[in-house]
Design an enzyme around this catalytic site. Structure first.
Site, short mmCIF file in Angstrom:
data_model
loop_
_atom_site.label_atom_id
_atom_site.label_comp_id
_atom_site.label_asym_id
_atom_site.label_seq_id
_atom_site.Cartn_x
_atom_site.Cartn_y
_atom_site.Cartn_z
N HIS A 28 0.83 -1.21 0.00
CA HIS A 28 0.00 0.00 0.00
C HIS A 28 0.85 1.25 0.00
CE1 HIS A 28 -2.51 3.25 1.57
NE2 HIS A 28 -3.53 2.59 1.05
N LEU B 264 -4.62 -7.79 2.75
CA LEU B 264 -5.15 -8.93 3.49
C LEU B 264 -6.59 -9.28 3.15
CD1 LEU B 264 -3.47 -8.11 6.90
CD2 LEU B 264 -2.67 -9.63 5.09
N GLY C 89 -10.83 -5.57 -1.80
CA GLY C 89 -11.22 -4.18 -1.61
C GLY C 89 -10.88 -3.38 -2.84
N HIS D 50 -8.44 -1.37 -3.70
CA HIS D 50 -7.08 -1.45 -4.25
C HIS D 50 -6.88 -2.73 -5.07
CE1 HIS D 50 -5.92 2.10 -2.17
NE2 HIS D 50 -5.88 1.55 -0.96
#
Length: 262
Positions: free
Chosen positions: A24, A82, A85, A87
């Site tokens: 990220h 994890l 989503g 991203h």
């Protein structure tokens, strides 16, 4: 229609696609150090594999730059994230689609998976967790997302961790974008009579969210997953999974979706 590029059935190891780990990014200087240590473990486990790093934001190299540097190569992009989503579903496929010469697959996110549970259990143990503690419970502190599939992935991991801990209640909670928050989850468990409440850090690396979650621990707070050996094995597992998914590479559509993994 997406173009299909067929690969030879058998390729020498030297022709293996590059592994591009997608982090990220964070303003916390500890974050890139932790990611670098994790990728060093990955390289130790798979000598000769071209392992690279790209960030979604905040740190260099940014993912588009990392992909441009590969040129007309094959690559597997492994999100160091994890759960599913925005991203994973949009940002990473968009970067892959914008690299015109690159032939890419995108692996599933790291979670949920039993190897993550192994790492979470070890981090709790390092922080002082004892299986014999009566009235104990765990808050699984995650980053959070508005995507309901991300929350489903966190709940799946919480169930697996609870089983690994012998039936101890494990409640997922979030640092942003979703509920309950970590303090709310702690209060709810305390109201149910739990006297020993630990916070498990469901983050790949230290950062603002991980530190904020740990600050709300009324008992012990585990460290982020970091360069845990199980996490390094999981990165390679996701890489191998993506390579084995088919004998053809296709352009990555913007609507890429991933099934939750056990």
């Amino acid at each position: 229609m997406h173009r299909i590029r067929h690969l030879p059935a058998h390729r020498p190891a030297s022709a293996a696609p590059a592994l591009v780990a997608v982090a990220h990014g964070s303003r916390d200087p500890r974050t890139p150090q932790a990611v670098a240590a994790l990728l060093d473990r990955v390289r130790e486990l798979r000598p000769g594999l071209d392992v690279r790093l790209g960030h979604i934001e905040l740190n260099a190299p940014l993912l588009p730059d990392a992909l441009d540097a590969l040129g007309a190569r094959e690559a597997v992009l492994v999100p160091l994230l994890l759960g599913r989503g925005h991203h994973v579903k949009h940002d990473i496929p968009a970067s892959a689609a914008a690299a015109p010469a690159l032939r890419a697959r995108i692996a599933a996110p790291l979670g949920p998976h039993p190897l993550l549970v192994e790492a979470l259990h070890d981090r709790l143990t390092e922080a002082g967790w004892h299986a014999s503690e009566r009235g104990s419970a765990v808050v699984l502190a995650a980053a959070g997302s508005r995507d309901p599939e991300s929350a489903a992935d966190a709940r799946h991991t919480a169930r697996l961790l609870g089983e690994r801990l012998g039936g101890v209640p494990v409640v997922p909670a979030y640092a942003s974008a979703a509920s309950p928050t970590v303090p709310a989850a702690v209060r709810a468990l305390a109201a149910r009579g739990h006297r020993r409440i630990a916070v498990a850090s469901y983050f790949t690396a230290p950062g603002r969210f991980a530190s904020a979650a740990a600050a709300h621990a009324p008992w012990i707070a585990a460290a982020p997953l970091g360069a845990h050996p199980a996490l390094a094995r999981l990165v390679l597992h996701r890489y191998d999974e993506a390579r084995a998914a088919g004998a053809a590479l296709c352009d990555i559509p913007m609507t890429t979706r991933f099934a939750a993994s056990a």
